[in-house]
Design an enzyme around this catalytic site. Structure first.
Site, PDB file in Angstrom:
ATOM      1  N   ASP A   1       0.822  -1.211   0.000  1.00  0.00           N
ATOM      2  CA  ASP A   1       0.000   0.000   0.000  1.00  0.00           C
ATOM      3  C   ASP A   1       0.852   1.256   0.000  1.00  0.00           C
ATOM      4  O   ASP A   1       1.837   1.337   0.726  1.00  0.00           O
ATOM      5  CB  ASP A   1      -0.894   0.049   1.259  1.00  0.00           C
ATOM      6  CG  ASP A   1      -1.848  -1.127   1.305  1.00  0.00           C
ATOM      7  OD1 ASP A   1      -1.793  -1.960   0.375  1.00  0.00           O
ATOM      8  OD2 ASP A   1      -2.622  -1.235   2.262  1.00  0.00           O
TER       9      ASP A   1
ATOM     10  N   ASP B   1      -4.730   2.390  -4.482  1.00  0.00           N
ATOM     11  CA  ASP B   1      -3.322   2.623  -4.131  1.00  0.00           C
ATOM     12  C   ASP B   1      -2.763   1.443  -3.354  1.00  0.00           C
ATOM     13  O   ASP B   1      -1.811   1.590  -2.606  1.00  0.00           O
ATOM     14  CB  ASP B   1      -3.166   3.927  -3.355  1.00  0.00           C
ATOM     15  CG  ASP B   1      -4.021   3.933  -2.087  1.00  0.00           C
ATOM     16  OD1 ASP B   1      -4.766   2.968  -1.879  1.00  0.00           O
ATOM     17  OD2 ASP B   1      -3.921   4.891  -1.324  1.00  0.00           O
TER      18      ASP B   1
ATOM     19  N   LYS C   1      -6.391  11.225  11.008  1.00  0.00           N
ATOM     20  CA  LYS C   1      -6.022  10.626   9.728  1.00  0.00           C
ATOM     21  C   LYS C   1      -6.851  11.120   8.545  1.00  0.00           C
ATOM     22  O   LYS C   1      -6.328  11.615   7.560  1.00  0.00           O
ATOM     23  CB  LYS C   1      -6.131   9.096   9.816  1.00  0.00           C
ATOM     24  CG  LYS C   1      -5.771   8.431   8.502  1.00  0.00           C
ATOM     25  CD  LYS C   1      -5.729   6.933   8.594  1.00  0.00           C
ATOM     26  CE  LYS C   1      -5.510   6.379   7.188  1.00  0.00           C
ATOM     27  NZ  LYS C   1      -5.443   4.935   7.157  1.00  0.00           N
TER      28      LYS C   1
END
Lengths: 1371, 373
Positions: free
Chosen positions: A909, A1158, A982
């Site tokens: 990732d 991703d 985050k």
DNA sequence: GAAGTATCTACAGACAATATCCCTACTGTGGAG
DNA sequence: CGCCACAGTAGGGATATAAGTAATAGATATCGC
């Protein structure tokens, strides 16, 4: 001019203007600077903009759907106009302008569209005579090409109904009499087909012979193209045509590969053609390539032999002949053979489907361990087998579902089991029967009505009947019914809130549309038993299907689909009942009644009515726990063979079902995509998306077992809700006199309970569906056809079960191909396990160590997943962790774990991938360092970093007892975690606003118990401020780029062209801007942001009206959305490109590859290699300055775009402009309006684009507003385009004002309001007015400013190649 | 409050120029007119010294003054949270009867405002069961012409049905200034295509009496036996500010015998709302929408009175609606919670939707959702 | 043409308000020329 | 046969709908004067 015409024209103009038709824009690496400007306008260079308008209007008229004899009504609705607004429309535009239109009749799309409907309807239910009349009527309003298209369709239907051949012949002759009728190769092919199947033998030969001769002589249609069409239409008739037409093999050398192979084979194998084979062509020399093709053919013979052996036919669609397997096995090396034979001691009875499948699965499993070369012979057999199965799956699974319902129904009747009607499948059986017969009845009624109606009324109230009748009678009624019921159940099952009617109708409409294609496919291949077909023939059928686009498909617009859906749905609501048992308190007994299963009503949301479909709660019970084997919608399942490679926007993916490469929202996007594909500039995209579909998957069956166990237990487990019973008992309503507040709280509780119930229900159903699909795929090898969203991000097409799903779904999927771990692979497996557990912030070695330290738990988890310590349950991603545990345990059990063959995908990732791209774009060293673009010992984690910064700042507040916030600081000081910040960090560079971020953080704070609810909101505000502060500090570079992107988007979306302005009605105001932000990715994918102001209209259906947006309306761009979406979309378009690059590289190297945006997946043993490629591709992607390229492309696309801006008298250029205005006044007799200023610009534009150098020179010397302002940089006027600086001072003024008025009120108390008081107030008011009012600028003028973009942020000195050495870049 | 306010045009000049824009409300600016109308309607007969007047959104107090002058009430509590209003009243009015006049910067929108008020000494009237008499110890006045006024009107009427809020004290009359738009809603009788849900609901529990109406409304409204003072368009300038549309004064008088029990009110409310979603479609069709199979139990209810093929919800009287509802409630096959589904209509509150619960179960968890989990 | 007020609140996958009234312009019919 | 008048209706446009606004606040777009 009707609105619609204008809309179309605008699109057309815009498209022309944007250089839509030329490779230059859509090329792989767009370098707009190199675009030859003269190419941008394919029409003759207009002397004035008026020319452009005229030309395009004519063209629209040509293609437009005029049908003057039936109506003169002006249609304003444009929805249907657009039906023709597809590629052919644009190719039409593309043609040379010398094309002279044959009709200039009024532009009335709708009426012709209606006729199309009627035509379709007549053709599909065999009313050939009326069809003929309509076709004839429509002739005058069609272009020749269009007419050919529909004529061909007409003939096709004639053939399909086995009409007498002479009629076809006459029809053709009649058509030929029309002087403008130009038969296409397809027309000829159709005639030949008709002749060979319908004509009497005597006539057949002669007709074909003469037709071929005529065609050869005419020479405008090459023979090979006829044979090609025939190949797609009816390959069976080719031999006859070749023979009768005496066509030499050499005449057909130009055939495309696939039909050529087929034809060549015919020449070789059919004795009657042998002579023709050697004959020298009279037209062309023999092709030297012939030999090679024959060699290739040899390789194919396995499949071919197999077909022969199959001709006997087997009972079921799926079958497998031992002989062929033996043959295949003979091709294996002796050791492989031994291995396979050992596993499969005998071959099952070929009539026993189960045994056949079992054999297949065993073989498949065996073959997975073979090297690809060794596997090849088996693969040939598999391919054939699976392709047949796949076609069956796509085309007949509905029937088999219905059959199973019936079986189950009869079975329960026989058994006399009491709860006959308590099983979903038996219920479905009766529903289906009722719905089917009712639909048929209704259709018959319509048929009668239409038959008796006079032609005059065709166009009116019978229109929608025609539509329904035409479309539905093309599909077997029982299939319509089955698919409707399945889709409806799916929606009921999956819905976690009210089921809106529009959602249902759309979904059913879509499903029926898909079935329409299946029906069309089946119809065109009548009685074609796929068992008797070779691989190649199957392929050809498939290709043929995709090749022969249905001209009537354009009828299936969103409004039509909704109407069809409503038609069927209304029937369902009428006839579908469910047995319900209730206790009647009056009679004191239980009674069972059949109650409507669905009702239709409305709810209100914010005062707006929403139509809903209300399922009876009884149905919900069936759905959540029932056996869904036959109730899952079989449309769009994973594929059993590799998806077709993408070759255009609509060809690829499923074998028979239509699907789109790019999920487009607007027609605009479609046009760009189609053009780019036609120009070949999107090849890499096609390639990479095709590659994603080629990865073979299988079900992780041990894990499936575990999940199945959990499921069957029915208890709550992790996030799986417990098995559901009835609807919850809601709390009793508060008694009389309870305050409104109490009532509200109570209502809220009820709502939440119901909401939770429905949500649990839908989660159970979701899982039920997924498990059912997974179960049916155990032991299979399957593929996920992919497509991409408009930014290029790839998604698997099958819904529900795919690798993009949640943790549980992902854990069910593994690569089909096992690969030997190797030492590195074993290490990566461990790292992967640690990552899944949540330990992805440590160094790689530490992660390995973590796993080593927890081996005992891991082994326990793997061997005893549900009864052991269940260590895996505590992981971040528990189910995938369990999968990894099992894989690791299996490997470790091997004597040499490195020899273990693993199927588990290992994920790599990107660490905050968006920021990684930003850092690379900006060459931002510090940013790069934060997101692991630079090598480091341990992974950097921006989220932790931001959390640390925020925490430090909060501590500071705490220490300094900063006023007002110290309480909040105390609450938050120890609660700032990575998780809290985050999402906000990630989205901040995508432009999240303060409010949005606050919501995110508020959501996170909800999970923290130590924060009292009443303070939460304040805390969220406080923390959000801190987070924003930290982000500003940390990602300066990213924000610079983001700001630039936003500014650019605003400029583009506010810009107008001279045409726009000259078109506008209001001569003074700026016209609406229609430019979307548009760019091209490095892989050539043109991206058009689809955000426009929506125009929606109500579509009347049988059930209710439905509010649909009209995708064909060209509305002005939604500048706000365009701007806020550009940063994320641009970055995502880059990460998509990165993924595609990596996919291609991995494919080249023979690695399996899958991705979730991703997160890139491959086998453990290949992770190292994939990692190299990920990095190499990233570097390659960012080597060029992508922002600069974007800038250039923007400039090119907006070369002659302007923004009206205000120039105040104090402006240095004001005098000059005023002078120009005076000069203009002398010419036009009045002070120029905005439009006049634009006319001036248009004049200049024409000159500059002229082919005459003198004129260009004149243009360069011309003085216009924009030339006067050419020095004016964006920064100087940004206030007028971005936020206005004069406005930013306003809030302060307002505050001040407020204060003043308070002061005004603070006078001495008075009993009456006296004159003095009034004066006092008056004065205060006057004072405010003076202060607060902005200086009014008199005499300022609004003039066009030729757009210019701000300077792009300077790129930093980051050495990108460092990425190659950064092990945590992706990890 | 006994002091005369200035003529409005003088005041408005000041207010306009100081950019104070509290004109989202429509103000009746002629106290005399109001007095005249109230006297004619007789709505306040019997009210007086014993009455506690709750006055929500008094604006600049012209209606308040009229009522105050007429009743000389024991308490007259003016509630307005908007500083533009509150301050002006505070500055301009000096009450001559300080024990009665009571201006408070409280938000009448909030239910809690009243709860708090009633904890105060002398603010809480005696409870009186719903009987033949109004509870004249309390009068509620409100200007509901502002934003949110429609909502409040609807909710106050609902409160009658629930017998909560001020109706816990019994039959408390309300005097509302409403916009002509709301007036049209309320004064629509069964059978007229204009018949609205609000009207049906309101007449189930109350009688609505027009007090002061505007002349242009005459063609759209049916005042029944009410005989209100009518303001012609020419008079708007003196009577209203802003003068554009004017305002209507109504008296809401809770019925002695309500057609629906308080405990059934919620369900009735949903029932009516559901029917009025398609208020002009014949019963035969729209009754099915209540829940699957609902036509069956409801068909016998009115079949002797009306033709289900042609009768529409707008044609039904409140009494008929109530009977239909009763039958529906008693239907054994009434789905248990199906009416509650209407609760889920606003999804902002739906905390259990899949999207807000990303995780192990549920739809695809892509990068965004992983971040939030 | 400037000022107050309503409408948003990162992107994508997946989207989504309707019933009714009123009025106009069109269609079709029928009748008279 | 063509014209004209008239009635009926399709469909476009406007408008109302529900009913806590639980907290906040800043930028932007549309709209009314």
């Amino acid at each position: 001019m009707p609105k619609s015409t204008r809309a179309l024209k605008i699109v057309a103009l815009r498209a022309i203007h944007n250089g839509l038709y030329r490779k230059s824009i859509a090329q792989a690496h767009p370098d707009p600077a190199s675009i030859d400007h003269s190419l941008k306008i394919p029409l003759t260079t207009p002397r004035s903009t008026e020319d452009v308008v005229v030309i395009s209007r004519d063209r629209l008229g040509d293609f437009g759907l005029a049908f003057p004899s039936l109506t003169t009504r002006q249609r304003k609705r444009s929805m249907n106009v657009s039906q023709n607004f597809d590629s052919s429309f644009f190719s039409q535009l593309q043609r040379e302008s010398s094309h002279v239109s044959t009709s200039r009749t009024s532009f009335d799309a709708n009426d012709r569209f209606k006729l199309l409907n009627v035509l379709s309807s007549c053709l599909s239910h065999g009313n050939i005579d009326r069809a003929k009349v309509i076709l004839k009527n429509m002739r005058s309003s069609m272009t020749d090409d269009e007419y050919s298209l529909f004529f061909n369709e007409y003939i096709t239907r004639l053939i399909e109904v086995n009409i007498n051949f002479t009629i076809i012949e006459d029809t053709f002759k009649e058509a030929l009499d029309h002087k403008n009728f130009i038969p296409t190769s397809k027309t000829i092919a159709l005639l030949l087909w008709a002749a060979s199947t319908l004509a009497p033998d005597l006539k057949k030969h002669e007709f074909i012979r003469s037709q071929i001769q005529i065609t050869s002589l005419a020479r405008d249609i090459p023979l090979y193209s006829i044979i090609e069409e025939l190949f797609y239409l009816s390959p069976d008739s080719i031999p006859y045509v070749l023979r009768s037409g005496e066509i030499a093999q050499a005449d057909l050398t130009d055939l495309p590969e696939e039909p050529k192979q087929y034809v060549d084979n015919l020449y070789r194998t059919l004795p009657t053609l042998v002579s023709l084979c050697s004959n020298k062509s009279q037209m062309r020399p023999l092709d030297p390539k012939q030999e090679i093709i024959e060699q290739l053919d040899d390789v194919e013979s396995v499949g071919y032999k197999y077909v022969k052996s199959m001709l006997g036919g087997l009972a079921d669609g799926v079958s497998f002949a031992p002989q062929e397997i033996q043959d295949a096995l003979h091709k294996l090396s002796s050791s492989d053979r031994a291995q396979v034979s050992k596993t499969i001691p005998f071959f099952g009875d070929e009539h026993d489907t189960d045994a056949v499948l079992d054999t297949y699965w065993k073989l498949l499993e065996m073959s997975s361990n073979l090297e690809p070369e060794a596997r090849a012979p088996l693969e040939n057999v598999f391919d054939l087998f699976n392709r047949r199965r796949e076609i069956a799956l796509e085309t007949t699974s509905l029937n088999s579902a219905a059959e199973r319902w019936k079986e189950e129904y009869s079975a329960s009747i026989e058994r006399g089991s009491l709860p006959v009607m308590k099983k979903l499948n038996t219920l479905l059986y009766s529903w289906n029967k009722a719905v089917t017969s009712r639909i048929e009845k209704e259709l018959d009624k319509m048929r009668d009505e239409l038959a008796t109606s006079t032609s005059r009324t065709i166009m009116n109230n019978s229109e929608s009947r025609h539509e329904v009748l035409g479309l539905l009678s093309a599909i077997p009624t029982d299939q319509v019914s089955v698919i409707t019921l399945l889709e409806l159940l799916r929606l009921v099952a999956m819905g976690s809130e009210e089921l809106s009617t529009s959602k249902v109708l759309n979904a059913i409409g879509d499903a029926i549309h898909l079935e329409y294609h299946v029906a069309r496919y089946t119809k065109r291949n009548p009685n074609r038993d796929t068992r008797s077909l070779s691989n190649r023939q199957l392929l050809s059928i498939v290709n043929k299907n995709k090749h022969n686009a249905d001209p009537f498909d354009k009828i299936w617009t969103s409004d039509t689909k909704v109407r069809i859906g409503a038609f069927v749905m209304s029937i369902v609501m009428d006839v579908v009942k469910v047995p319900v048992t209730r206790y009647d308190s009056v009679t004191n007994e239980s009674i069972t009644k059949k109650i409507d299963a669905f009702s239709h009503s409305y709810v209100y949301r914010n005062g707006k009515k929403i139509g809903i479909i209300n399922p009876h709660p009884e149905i919900l019970k069936y759905l959540a726990e029932g056996d869904m084997k036959q109730s899952a919608n079989p449309q769009l399942l994973p594929m059993l063979v590799k998806p077709l490679p993408w070759t255009s926007n609509v060809t690829g993916g499923y074998l028979t079902a239509p699907n789109e490469l790019v999920r487009t929202v607007s027609i605009e996007q479609k046009v760009y995509i189609q053009t780019a594909i036609e120009n070949g500039t999107m090849d890499k995209v096609l390639e990479s998306v095709s590659i994603l579909g080629e990865t073979p998957w299988t079900i992780n069956s041990p894990l499936f077992e575990v999940i199945a166990q959990i499921w069957n237990k029915g208890e709550e487990f992790l996030d799986i809700p417990a098995k559901l019973s009835d609807e919850p008992d809601l709390p009793k309503s508060p008694g009389e006199g309870a305050s409104p507040q109490e009532r509200r709280d109570w209502a809220r509780t009820c709502r939440l309970m119901m909401s939770k119930y429905r949500s649990d229900h839908s989660q159970r159903c979701d899982l039920n569906y997924k498990l059912e699909i997974a179960r049916s795929l155990i032991g299979e090898r399957f593929f996920f056809p992919h497509n991409v969203d408009f930014r290029g991000r790839a998604y698997p097409i099958p819904p529900l079960l795919n690798h993009l799903g949640n943790d549980l779904t992902r854990s069910l999927l593994v690569f089909w191909q096992p690969k030997t771990l190797g030492a590195e692979g074993l290490r990566w497996l461990k790292i992967h396990l640690a990552n899944l557990f949540g330990k992805d912030k440590m160094s790689l070695d530490d992660r390995v160590r973590f796993v080593d330290e927890h081996l005992a738990e891991i082994v326990d988890s793997a061997t005893n997943p549900l009864n052991g310590k269940m260590w895996w349950k505590y992981a971040d991603k528990p189910f995938q962790t369990l999968g990894a545990c099992m894989e690791l345990e299996k490997a470790l059990r091997c004597p040499d774990p490195t020899l273990f063959k693993s199927r588990l995908p290992i994920h790599q990732d990107g660490t905050c991938n968006g920021l990684q791209h930003y850092a690379a774009l900006g060459g931002d060293i510090e940013g790069a360092n934060q997101v692991n673009l630079l090598p480091a010992e341990i992974p950097r984690d921006v989220y932790t970093k931001v959390a640390d910064m925020v925490r430090a700042s909060i501590r500071e507040d705490l220490e300094h007892k900063t006023a007002g916030v110290s309480e909040l600081a105390a609450l938050m000081a120890d609660n700032i975690t990575r998780k809290v910040v985050k999402q906000t960090v990630m989205t901040s560079v995508y432009g999240v606003t303060f409010v949005g971020a606050r919501e995110q953080i508020n959501g996170q704070l909800k999970e923290i118990d130590s924060i009292p609810e009443e303070k939460r909101y304040l805390c969220a505000i406080y923390v959000t401020k801190k987070v924003f502060g930290a982000i500003r500090e940390l990602f300066y570079g990213a924000h610079e780029i983001q700001d630039w992107l936003v500014a650019a988007a605003r400029i583009i979306t506010k810009s107008v062209t001279t045409e726009d302005c000259l078109e506008a009605v209001d001569t003074r105001r700026a016209p609406k801007s229609v430019s979307s932000v548009t760019w091209t990715t490095p892989f050539g994918l043109p991206i058009v942001q689809p955000y426009r102001k929506m125009t929606k209209e109500q579509v009347v259906t049988r059930l209710q009206t439905v509010y649909l947006s009209d995708p064909y309306q060209l509305n002005s761009a939604d500048s706000r959305k365009q701007a806020s979406a550009l940063p994320p979309n641009f970055i995502h378009s880059l990460d998509a490109t990165h993924m595609m690059m990596t996919a291609i590289e991995c494919h080249k190297a023979g690695l399996s590859f899958a991705s979730v945006h991703d997160s890139y997946w491959t086998h453990a043993c290949d992770v190292g290699e994939m990692n190299d490629k990920i990095r190499a591709c990233f570097v390659r992607l960012h080597t060029s300055d992508l922002v600069a390229k974007l800038h250039k492309e923007f400039m090119k696309r907006t070369e002659f775009h302007y923004i009206p801006i205000n120039i105040v008298p104090s402006h240095p250029k004001y005098a000059q402009l005023k002078q120009l205005a005076k000069d203009t006044k002398e010419r036009i007799g009045r002070m120029p309006h905005l439009r006049d200023w634009f006319a001036l610009e248009a004049e200049r534009e024409v000159l500059l684009k002229s082919s005459d150098e003198a004129e260009r020179e004149e243009g360069r010397n011309m003085v216009t507003a924009s030339t006067i302002l050419s020095d004016l940089e964006f920064d100087e006027i940004s206030g007028q385009i971005m936020k206005s600086p004069s406005r930013s001072g306003k809030p302060a003024a307002r505050k001040h004002r407020k204060k003043s008025s308070e002061n005004a009120g603070e006078g001495p108390e008075v009993a009456l309001v006296s004159d003095e008081d009034i004066e006092l107030l008056d004065e205060a008011a006057a004072a405010i007015e003076e202060e607060g009012a902005a200086p009014k600028v008199k005499g300022s003028i609004t003039v066009p400013w030729q757009v210019k973009f701000p300077e792009i942020p300077k790129r930093g000195d980051l050495d990108l190649t460092q990425v190659l050495k950064s092990q945590y870049f992706f990890s | 409050m006994s002091a005369r306010l200035p003529r409005f045009n003088e005041l408005s000049n000041v207010l306009k120029r100081s950019h104070i824009s509290a004109y989202t409300r429509i103000n009746i600016t002629d106290s005399d007119l109001v007095v005249r109308a109230l006297e004619r309607s007789g709505s306040l007969n019997g009210y007086g010294r014993d009455t506690i007047v709750l006055d929500a959104y008094p604006s600049y107090g012209y209606v308040s003054q009229a009522v105050h002058d007429m009743l000389r009430p024991r308490k007259h509590v003016l509630l307005d949270i908007y500083p533009q209003v509150y301050k002006v009243l505070q500055e301009m009015v000096v009450p001559q009867d300080p024990t009665s006049y009571d201006l408070r910067p409280l938000d009448p929108y909030k239910w809690s405002t009243f709860d708090h008020l009633w904890t105060e000494e002398g603010m809480k009237p005696q409870k009186m069961p719903f009987g033949p008499e109004f509870n004249k110890e309390m009068l509620f006045i409100a200007n509901l012409t502002g934003s949110g006024g429609t909502q409040l009107l609807s909710q106050y009427i609902n409160c009658i049905g629930y017998r909560n809020w001020i109706f816990q004290f019994g039959r408390v009359k309300m005097l509302f200034a409403i916009t002509p738009r709301e007036a049209k809603l309320l004064f629509s009788t069964p059978g007229s295509t204009r018949r609205t849900r609000l009207s049906a609901i309101a007449y189930t529990v109350a009688d609505i009496k027009p007090v002061l109406v505007t002349e242009p409304l005459r063609k759209d409204c049916d005042y029944g036996d009410g005989d209100p003072v009518e303001v012609s368009e020419e008079e708007f300038g003196d009577a209203f500010y802003p003068k554009k549309s004017g305002a209507v004064l109504i008296a809401v008088e809770p019925k002695e015998n309500m057609l629906v029990e308080a405990s059934d009110w919620y369900s009735y409310h949903l029932f009516v709302r559901n029917l009025f979603a398609t208020r002009a479609t014949p019963l035969i069709k729209c009754l099915r929408g209540l829940s699957p199979g609902a036509l069956e139990p409801l068909y016998p209810v009115l079949k002797d009175e009306v033709d289900y093929e042609t009768t529409r919800p707008v044609d039904l009287t409140a009494e008929q609606l109530a009977r239909l509802h009763r039958a529906y409630e008693d239907w054994p096959f009434k789905p248990k919670n199906v009416m509650w589904s209407a609760f889920m209509e606003d999804f902002a509150e739906a905390e259990h939707t899949l999207v807000s619960q990303p995780g192990i179960i549920g739809p695809a968890a892509d990068d965004t959702e992983r971040s939030s989990s």
